[in-house]
Design a protein around this motif. Structure first.
Motif, PDB file in Angstrom:
ATOM      1  N   LEU A 187       0.825  -1.214   0.000  1.00  0.00           N
ATOM      2  CA  LEU A 187       0.000   0.000   0.000  1.00  0.00           C
ATOM      3  C   LEU A 187       0.860   1.265   0.000  1.00  0.00           C
ATOM      4  O   LEU A 187       0.576   2.221  -0.726  1.00  0.00           O
ATOM      5  CB  LEU A 187      -0.947   0.001   1.193  1.00  0.00           C
ATOM      6  CG  LEU A 187      -2.096  -1.005   1.122  1.00  0.00           C
ATOM      7  CD1 LEU A 187      -2.853  -1.046   2.437  1.00  0.00           C
ATOM      8  CD2 LEU A 187      -3.026  -0.674  -0.030  1.00  0.00           C
ATOM      9  N   LYS A 188       1.929   1.275   0.794  1.00  0.00           N
ATOM     10  CA  LYS A 188       2.824   2.443   0.818  1.00  0.00           C
ATOM     11  C   LYS A 188       3.492   2.655  -0.534  1.00  0.00           C
ATOM     12  O   LYS A 188       3.595   3.789  -1.010  1.00  0.00           O
ATOM     13  CB  LYS A 188       3.882   2.284   1.908  1.00  0.00           C
ATOM     14  CG  LYS A 188       3.355   2.532   3.296  1.00  0.00           C
ATOM     15  CD  LYS A 188       4.461   2.406   4.336  1.00  0.00           C
ATOM     16  CE  LYS A 188       3.935   2.685   5.720  1.00  0.00           C
ATOM     17  NZ  LYS A 188       4.981   2.545   6.757  1.00  0.00           N
ATOM     18  N   ASP A 189       3.945   1.559  -1.148  1.00  0.00           N
ATOM     19  CA  ASP A 189       4.571   1.662  -2.469  1.00  0.00           C
ATOM     20  C   ASP A 189       3.591   2.209  -3.504  1.00  0.00           C
ATOM     21  O   ASP A 189       3.940   3.076  -4.310  1.00  0.00           O
ATOM     22  CB  ASP A 189       5.103   0.306  -2.934  1.00  0.00           C
ATOM     23  CG  ASP A 189       6.308  -0.179  -2.140  1.00  0.00           C
ATOM     24  OD1 ASP A 189       6.894   0.627  -1.377  1.00  0.00           O
ATOM     25  OD2 ASP A 189       6.649  -1.369  -2.276  1.00  0.00           O
ATOM     26  N   ALA A 190       2.357   1.708  -3.477  1.00  0.00           N
ATOM     27  CA  ALA A 190       1.338   2.176  -4.419  1.00  0.00           C
ATOM     28  C   ALA A 190       1.020   3.650  -4.174  1.00  0.00           C
ATOM     29  O   ALA A 190       0.887   4.438  -5.124  1.00  0.00           O
ATOM     30  CB  ALA A 190       0.075   1.328  -4.302  1.00  0.00           C
ATOM     31  N   TYR A 191       0.913   4.037  -2.904  1.00  0.00           N
ATOM     32  CA  TYR A 191       0.634   5.427  -2.549  1.00  0.00           C
ATOM     33  C   TYR A 191       1.731   6.355  -3.080  1.00  0.00           C
ATOM     34  O   TYR A 191       1.447   7.395  -3.683  1.00  0.00           O
ATOM     35  CB  TYR A 191       0.503   5.567  -1.033  1.00  0.00           C
ATOM     36  CG  TYR A 191       0.372   6.994  -0.567  1.00  0.00           C
ATOM     37  CD1 TYR A 191      -0.857   7.652  -0.646  1.00  0.00           C
ATOM     38  CD2 TYR A 191       1.463   7.692  -0.070  1.00  0.00           C
ATOM     39  CE1 TYR A 191      -0.979   8.966  -0.232  1.00  0.00           C
ATOM     40  CE2 TYR A 191       1.352   8.999   0.339  1.00  0.00           C
ATOM     41  CZ  TYR A 191       0.128   9.631   0.257  1.00  0.00           C
ATOM     42  OH  TYR A 191       0.011  10.933   0.654  1.00  0.00           O
ATOM     43  N   GLU A 192       2.987   5.987  -2.877  1.00  0.00           N
ATOM     44  CA  GLU A 192       4.103   6.813  -3.343  1.00  0.00           C
ATOM     45  C   GLU A 192       4.125   6.916  -4.861  1.00  0.00           C
ATOM     46  O   GLU A 192       4.410   7.974  -5.419  1.00  0.00           O
ATOM     47  CB  GLU A 192       5.438   6.275  -2.822  1.00  0.00           C
ATOM     48  CG  GLU A 192       5.616   6.450  -1.326  1.00  0.00           C
ATOM     49  CD  GLU A 192       5.533   7.904  -0.863  1.00  0.00           C
ATOM     50  OE1 GLU A 192       6.021   8.799  -1.576  1.00  0.00           O
ATOM     51  OE2 GLU A 192       4.960   8.135   0.212  1.00  0.00           O
ATOM     52  N   ARG A 193       3.807   5.814  -5.534  1.00  0.00           N
ATOM     53  CA  ARG A 193       3.777   5.822  -7.005  1.00  0.00           C
ATOM     54  C   ARG A 193       2.688   6.763  -7.518  1.00  0.00           C
ATOM     55  O   ARG A 193       2.907   7.561  -8.426  1.00  0.00           O
ATOM     56  CB  ARG A 193       3.548   4.413  -7.530  1.00  0.00           C
ATOM     57  CG  ARG A 193       3.581   4.333  -9.029  1.00  0.00           C
ATOM     58  CD  ARG A 193       3.575   2.883  -9.517  1.00  0.00           C
ATOM     59  NE  ARG A 193       3.586   2.863 -10.949  1.00  0.00           N
ATOM     60  CZ  ARG A 193       2.500   2.899 -11.703  1.00  0.00           C
ATOM     61  NH1 ARG A 193       1.308   2.942 -11.168  1.00  0.00           N
ATOM     62  NH2 ARG A 193       2.599   2.896 -13.017  1.00  0.00           N
ATOM     63  N   VAL A 194       1.513   6.681  -6.919  1.00  0.00           N
ATOM     64  CA  VAL A 194       0.393   7.538  -7.336  1.00  0.00           C
ATOM     65  C   VAL A 194       0.714   9.000  -7.039  1.00  0.00           C
ATOM     66  O   VAL A 194       0.470   9.877  -7.872  1.00  0.00           O
ATOM     67  CB  VAL A 194      -0.919   7.101  -6.637  1.00  0.00           C
ATOM     68  CG1 VAL A 194      -2.002   8.137  -6.798  1.00  0.00           C
ATOM     69  CG2 VAL A 194      -1.376   5.760  -7.176  1.00  0.00           C
ATOM     70  N   LYS A 195       1.264   9.265  -5.864  1.00  0.00           N
ATOM     71  CA  LYS A 195       1.623  10.635  -5.498  1.00  0.00           C
ATOM     72  C   LYS A 195       2.628  11.213  -6.490  1.00  0.00           C
ATOM     73  O   LYS A 195       2.494  12.360  -6.932  1.00  0.00           O
ATOM     74  CB  LYS A 195       2.185  10.644  -4.078  1.00  0.00           C
ATOM     75  CG  LYS A 195       2.241  11.995  -3.441  1.00  0.00           C
ATOM     76  CD  LYS A 195       2.470  11.875  -1.950  1.00  0.00           C
ATOM     77  CE  LYS A 195       3.920  11.951  -1.647  1.00  0.00           C
ATOM     78  NZ  LYS A 195       4.211  12.056  -0.204  1.00  0.00           N
ATOM     79  N   SER A 196       3.597  10.402  -6.884  1.00  0.00           N
ATOM     80  CA  SER A 196       4.599  10.832  -7.856  1.00  0.00           C
ATOM     81  C   SER A 196       3.958  11.129  -9.215  1.00  0.00           C
ATOM     82  O   SER A 196       4.273  12.143  -9.851  1.00  0.00           O
ATOM     83  CB  SER A 196       5.668   9.748  -8.004  1.00  0.00           C
ATOM     84  OG  SER A 196       6.544  10.053  -9.047  1.00  0.00           O
ATOM     85  N   LEU A 197       3.059  10.259  -9.661  1.00  0.00           N
ATOM     86  CA  LEU A 197       2.383  10.475 -10.947  1.00  0.00           C
ATOM     87  C   LEU A 197       1.529  11.742 -10.914  1.00  0.00           C
ATOM     88  O   LEU A 197       1.497  12.511 -11.879  1.00  0.00           O
ATOM     89  CB  LEU A 197       1.520   9.278 -11.312  1.00  0.00           C
ATOM     90  CG  LEU A 197       2.255   8.065 -11.858  1.00  0.00           C
ATOM     91  CD1 LEU A 197       1.320   6.861 -11.943  1.00  0.00           C
ATOM     92  CD2 LEU A 197       2.850   8.368 -13.218  1.00  0.00           C
ATOM     93  N   LEU A 198       0.816  11.966  -9.806  1.00  0.00           N
ATOM     94  CA  LEU A 198      -0.014  13.168  -9.697  1.00  0.00           C
ATOM     95  C   LEU A 198       0.838  14.433  -9.731  1.00  0.00           C
ATOM     96  O   LEU A 198       0.484  15.413 -10.386  1.00  0.00           O
ATOM     97  CB  LEU A 198      -0.861  13.122  -8.414  1.00  0.00           C
ATOM     98  CG  LEU A 198      -1.996  12.105  -8.422  1.00  0.00           C
ATOM     99  CD1 LEU A 198      -2.637  12.022  -7.041  1.00  0.00           C
ATOM    100  CD2 LEU A 198      -3.032  12.432  -9.479  1.00  0.00           C
TER     101      LEU A 198
END
Length: 86
Positions: free
Chosen positions: A30-41
């Motif tokens: 979940l943390k990895d997915a959150y960081e990836r999404v935050k980076s894309l945004l």
């Protein structure tokens, strides 16, 4: 699925050690997915704001209009990246 836990099928409630491993792996995923999404945004923030403003102005947009807006904002980069993710 994770490299740490691997593919498993649990028929009964797992023991406390296995449950702790599963919980830790879920938190990591979940943390990895959150960081990836935050980076894309953050990476596409300008295009997303442009798209949001167009939606506020026109209320609805078809696929071609969305593509055109995104291509104008990023030279096609965001729409290409989204297509590659599918």
């Amino acid at each position: 699925m994770s490299d740490v836990i691997g593919p498993v099928h649990i028929k009964e409630r797992p023991g406390s050690e296995m449950q702790s491993r599963i919980d830790a792996e879920v938190v990591k995923l979940l943390k990895d997915a959150y960081e990836r999404v935050k980076s894309l945004l953050k990476k596409h923030e300008k295009s997303l704001h442009t798209l949001a403003n167009a939606l506020l102005e026109y209320k609805t947009l078809n696929a071609e209009e969305i593509k055109r807006i995104l291509e104008q904002g990023q030279g096609g980069a965001i729409s290409d990246e989204i297509v590659q993710q599918d």
